[in-house]
Design a protein around this motif. Sequence first.
Motif, mmCIF file in Angstrom:
data_model
loop_
_atom_site.group_PDB
_atom_site.id
_atom_site.type_symbol
_atom_site.label_atom_id
_atom_site.label_comp_id
_atom_site.label_asym_id
_atom_site.label_seq_id
_atom_site.Cartn_x
_atom_site.Cartn_y
_atom_site.Cartn_z
ATOM 1 N N ASP A 121 0.866 -1.176 0.000
ATOM 2 C CA ASP A 121 0.000 0.000 0.000
ATOM 3 C C ASP A 121 0.898 1.219 0.000
ATOM 4 O O ASP A 121 2.025 1.179 0.514
ATOM 5 C CB ASP A 121 -0.942 0.011 1.206
ATOM 6 C CG ASP A 121 -2.099 0.997 1.017
ATOM 7 O OD1 ASP A 121 -2.396 1.368 -0.132
ATOM 8 O OD2 ASP A 121 -2.711 1.398 2.017
ATOM 9 N N SER A 171 -7.124 3.118 6.063
ATOM 10 C CA SER A 171 -7.657 2.201 5.062
ATOM 11 C C SER A 171 -8.338 1.045 5.788
ATOM 12 O O SER A 171 -7.866 0.587 6.832
ATOM 13 C CB SER A 171 -6.562 1.696 4.123
ATOM 14 O OG SER A 171 -5.506 1.115 4.839
ATOM 15 N N HIS A 203 -10.907 -0.600 0.940
ATOM 16 C CA HIS A 203 -10.203 -1.531 0.061
ATOM 17 C C HIS A 203 -10.882 -2.900 0.080
ATOM 18 O O HIS A 203 -10.347 -3.861 0.613
ATOM 19 C CB HIS A 203 -8.744 -1.686 0.498
ATOM 20 C CG HIS A 203 -7.914 -0.466 0.263
ATOM 21 N ND1 HIS A 203 -6.591 -0.380 0.631
ATOM 22 C CD2 HIS A 203 -8.211 0.706 -0.326
ATOM 23 C CE1 HIS A 203 -6.115 0.808 0.282
ATOM 24 N NE2 HIS A 203 -7.075 1.487 -0.285
#
Lengths: 345, 345
Positions: free
Chosen positions: A152, B107, B142
């Motif tokens: 990421d 995330s 995600h």
Amino acid sequence: MGETYEAAGVSIRAGEDAVAAIKDDVRSTFRPEVIGDIGGFGGLFRFDPSRYRDPVLVSSTDGVGTKAQVATATGRFDTIGLDLVAMCVDDLVCSGAEPLFFLDYISVGTLDPAHVKQLVAGVAEGCRRAGCALVGGEMAEHPGTMAPGEFDLVGFAVGVVERDRMLTGERVSPGDVLVALPSPGLRSNGYSLARRLLFDVAGRSVDDPAWDGAGAPTVGEELLVPSVIYAPFIRALTEAVEVHGIAHITGGGLPGNLNRALGERTDAVVDPGSWEWPRIFSELQQLGSVSTDEMRSVFNLGVGMVVVVPSEAAHRAVDTLRTAGTRARIIGEVVPGDGTVRFDD
Amino acid sequence: MGETYEAAGVSIRAGEDAVAAIKDDVRSTFRPEVIGDIGGFGGLFRFDPSRYRDPVLVSSTDGVGTKAQVATATGRFDTIGLDLVAMCVDDLVCSGAEPLFFLDYISVGTLDPAHVKQLVAGVAEGCRRAGCALVGGEMAEHPGTMAPGEFDLVGFAVGVVERDRMLTGERVSPGDVLVALPSPGLRSNGYSLARRLLFDVAGRSVDDPAWDGAGAPTVGEELLVPSVIYAPFIRALTEAVEVHGIAHITGGGLPGNLNRALGERTDAVVDPGSWEWPRIFSELQQLGSVSTDEMRSVFNLGVGMVVVVPSEAAHRAVDTLRTAGTRARIIGEVVPGDGTVRFDD
């Protein structure tokens, strides 16, 4: 023999090798304001207070979303750093700011110095294009929670603007014109839907040949088309032409981003016939019978940046942008309203 | 019915709900310099140029590593934001900088507004303690690549220091004294090894009772003990006492961090008998027969920050820190050398 950090999946040596591998790329971005070298507790950037009357520091953070998974599947890691820089600095320039410096955060399952070098080379190239210094970063190894090859990428950008030159939407007025800068691909948004359509619905793989009219040979490379970094074009424009507003078209598309550049008393009316979608978007729409409204609220559809200028400056804006190196076209206008983006279908 | 972003796992609505859920926490961190509100293209922070002669902007980025996995397994998300702020701002203060503003990037596999609210509440609490404004952030969903409940947290901090007050290691001199600030737990480093030792080697789970002498009832909560944010203590110290160097003890332990605060002509000699490891470190060492050298190069072992001061200021430094709210003790001294950290075993 006792347990070690290495046995737990974290290699100090690979970390040191990775830092050595990226040094030259990082240094290639340094502006004169940068102090010291990589490896300190913090990035150091001199700020000349005599250059400003009332400076505002503008900051932004973003990631590349699941475009990272496409890079992993395709085995190409050298361009997604451009996407990262684009996502962050092109948010900054919407305030009228000059990008100053950038930091990146890379998390990986297994730290492969060659892999990290490609990622950072892309980030450094993006920083050079945007004119900002890469002053810091972090590499984190997350063994067990991310697969080898998986990564990421997160970025942070800081810029500066004089307070009285800051763009807040207040200057946008009825009669202003919307000037669009083209995006050849998805930038870094909508990849969860694009991957679902291509890989789950249509059963394609990254190595399959791309569709007719694609710019790249394979599905993977077509998806990886790097984001344009608009910052230098926008800087050239704001120095030459009066600009009332700027919108970076990311997640949420035109309806979810152009509205952020408007004041509360204007609407933007977009003429959808004024440009053609790049082929990838029509292809994605067809694969899943995606509605046009949904397409508009997920993807940029070929417009990555919109600049709002007075109508009398519109043609000079297009010419200035062309001279700076990008095509541009008028896609609509500003009318009285309440801050909404409408399509003149 | 056509495909949608929602069906691909990305919920615009959940994103909007999450932003609404965190607004008050974010605003609670705003300093007078912050302009505007959350939701713009960039965080805006006024910088008063008349307050500085030659300001240097110091920036830092870090994550919480696989401590995030412990939070997920334990189901507690309200303190790991403190770890994130500590990791970033306590790097800044090593240069002598005052933290100004912070951005976070979250995330997640699936965006759960209640879960995000807990994460951001911790970040906001950390920012208030550190005295910096939370001016921006990003939430990225995600789907498919992260499991529901899984998350990653990345932070970014910017501070400022007068160039002639910047700490570079040059002032550190033989005879200086090392003053240690205590860390009750692992901060946010070494979790891949700690998780391996506790969960893989010893077969424990986060819900198991912790060891004798632990401060928390379960293994999970003991591992989640939040990082102390040293920034306010360091600020109080630097205003009262001459400080020659500061080192934040993170990944790499004392040998890999205290060296960064030294110049090239001094060594730090640490007396390992001058403090006792918090119980968690002895427990981890025993579980995997980890060598003492390995323990020292992975974990902070109870010392989260080291301040280097002239010997005549040492006791005043300890007193000042105590008044500011933290214990502190002398753990060694500076001798002529080449920038190495040695243990006086």
